[in-house]
Structure formats: structure tokens, C-alpha cells
Scaffold this active site. Sequence first.
Site, PDB file in Angstrom:
ATOM      1  N   CYS A 115       4.820   5.684 -29.650  1.00  0.00           N
ATOM      2  CA  CYS A 115       4.447   4.477 -28.912  1.00  0.00           C
ATOM      3  C   CYS A 115       4.393   4.695 -27.397  1.00  0.00           C
ATOM      4  O   CYS A 115       3.814   3.885 -26.685  1.00  0.00           O
ATOM      5  CB  CYS A 115       5.405   3.342 -29.242  1.00  0.00           C
ATOM      6  SG  CYS A 115       5.621   3.060 -31.011  1.00  0.00           S
ATOM      7  N   HIS A 255       5.130  -2.289 -24.114  1.00  0.00           N
ATOM      8  CA  HIS A 255       4.855  -1.970 -25.511  1.00  0.00           C
ATOM      9  C   HIS A 255       5.195  -3.193 -26.360  1.00  0.00           C
ATOM     10  O   HIS A 255       6.235  -3.819 -26.176  1.00  0.00           O
ATOM     11  CB  HIS A 255       5.695  -0.766 -25.936  1.00  0.00           C
ATOM     12  CG  HIS A 255       5.631  -0.469 -27.399  1.00  0.00           C
ATOM     13  ND1 HIS A 255       4.439  -0.445 -28.091  1.00  0.00           N
ATOM     14  CD2 HIS A 255       6.599  -0.187 -28.298  1.00  0.00           C
ATOM     15  CE1 HIS A 255       4.686  -0.159 -29.359  1.00  0.00           C
ATOM     16  NE2 HIS A 255       5.992   0.003 -29.506  1.00  0.00           N
ATOM     17  N   ASN A 285       2.915  -4.292 -33.855  1.00  0.00           N
ATOM     18  CA  ASN A 285       3.164  -3.031 -33.151  1.00  0.00           C
ATOM     19  C   ASN A 285       2.060  -2.044 -33.514  1.00  0.00           C
ATOM     20  O   ASN A 285       1.955  -1.608 -34.658  1.00  0.00           O
ATOM     21  CB  ASN A 285       4.540  -2.489 -33.565  1.00  0.00           C
ATOM     22  CG  ASN A 285       4.904  -1.191 -32.856  1.00  0.00           C
ATOM     23  OD1 ASN A 285       4.079  -0.512 -32.283  1.00  0.00           O
ATOM     24  ND2 ASN A 285       6.178  -0.843 -32.926  1.00  0.00           N
TER      25      ASN A 285
END
Length: 328
Positions: A115, A255, A285
Site C-alpha cells: 500500500c 491511504h 482498500n
Amino acid sequence: MKLHPVGIIGSGKYVPDRVLTNQQLEQMVETNDEWIVTRTGIRERRLAEAEQAASDLAYEASLKAIAQAGITPEEIDLIIVATVTPDMSFPSTSCILQDKLGAKKAAAFDLSAACSGFIYGLANASNFIATGTYKYALVVGAEVLSRITDYTDRNTCILFGDGAGAVVLGQVPEGRGFKSFELGADGSGGPLLKVEAGGSRCPSTPESLQGKGHYIYMAGSDVFKFAVRIMGSAAEEALRKAGIEKSDIDLLVPHQANIRIIQSALNRLELSEDKCMINLDKYGNMSAASIPVALAEAVEEGRVKEGDCLVLVGFGGGLTWGASVLVW
């Protein structure tokens, strides 16, 4: 050597049309909409079609970023694709994307930092441009996480979605562009978030498939604690390096993993929610695609103006983290 100021001159995003809602997940695993929203903030996520791979999503996002930058694919010197779901082990997804775009003179490589990958990609690309090695770089975060998500595991299947975001980097006027980067890793935390099978340590076998080794494993509470700590501290360190105060931040682009993690970062940076780009309710996500999609959407919505101070920050498997301060 004189370093040139480097910034983002074009952005774009692509998310698949197919939507997976919390209500649909209620039919698949033991969970419910209220629990998911309360714990994560996610209401729906996007899923790629069977024929779509990471390079296909990356291609659509890249076309938009290139158009916004006002250049042609032939002018791109470097392509970096951040992904943990490449089309295949090799050739790299960046090389596949280079061919799709017709970016014939571009060097190309993939980057794996989960990520945090997009921030790592920005740091790499900006150095090439700052030194004059290249003029234009395309940095993409692209993921098809639905291919490595176990939809019988209620702890992970509620979290992840598919998408791609892209930016074009180039020289910008003095005073604009990237002011700092903060990158880090703690490999001792690698076992907390992983896909164990499919590499040289644990090759693909009937046993690895039966054992679900090709799906995402996450020790949720441990990763949550790490994220709450590192999101704020990484952003603060990037601000310190840039010589910029928390009060100077116009927009935080974090994020998009969990609303509670984002809120903890806001508290640490003493920011109100109106100074934060939040879209995880729509997309979940998307790993390396999360930050660039959020950034592109903020630009589309007119939330980013020339001269604004932005902080991008993320964390991910590895364990890794990254933050950047830039003036738009």
C-alpha cells in the site's frame, strides 16, 4: 548539480464498473453492513471483470493522467507501476503498460511496497527528473486485489477492492512540487500482512491452493496498531524535512484502509476532516492504487488549487510506510 523542482502535472483514475456492496457481502459471509461501516467506514468496493488485469486498469488511469498533463505517450521517459497484483511474474506490468500506451522510449519497471508503493514510486521518479536524467515520468498504482482475496474470510474480504490511479511527473516552477519524502520499512513485521504462496519460497502446488496460501493473510489488530502509530509519525517527519507546519496543510491524502486509522492521523496532525480526502466508503482498500485514486478524485472535485500544500501518506505490507509533502 542543480536539482530541478519536480511536481505532478497530470492525474487520472480508473475504477471498474462492478460494485460489491456490504449488503451483498452479507449474503456471502457472516457479517453485516452496520458492523463493516462502524469498524472500517467502507460501504462498497469495485471489482474488476474476469478479463481485466492490473495493466488494463493502469492503462485507463494513465490515459487520463497523460491527457491532463498535455503530453503524448511518446514523450514519457519512465514508467513505474506500483502493484502487488501484477498481470504475471514477468514481464512486468509496467512493460505491458508501456506497450499498450505506445510509450516507446520509456524505461519501465514494477515496484512492490504494497500500500506504500505509490509513495515509493513518486520518490524514485522525482529523483530521475530532479537530476535531469528524464523529463517526464508516469507513476501508477494499480491493483486487482479481488484475485487474492478469500471471500470466505470475513475479516479480510470486507476490506479490499480494485482500481488504478496514475500521475505524470515533470519539472514545475520554483516553489512548487515535492518538498520532502519519508520512506521506511520494518521487515520484522512482514508475517503480519502477506500472500505466502506463489513465490520461490512456497511455489504454487495443489497443497498451497488447498491451504489458501495464495490469498491475503492479515493479523488485523497488529496491523491496525502499527498503522495508527506510523501514519501520523511518517507525516510529521515529512513535514519536518520540508520545514512546513501542520497548520500549513491544505489537504491530507491518506491511504484509504480504515476510517479509524485516518481519523487518528487527523487528530495527530490537528486537522479537521474537511482538510482530508476520504473515499474509502466507495472503494475500500485498493492498496497501491488507494492514494493516487484519492488524489485524482480530489483534483476532479476541485479540492486542489495551485499553491496548496498537500501531504500524501500511507502504510502497507512489508511492513512499509511512506509520506510526501508537495506544493501543487
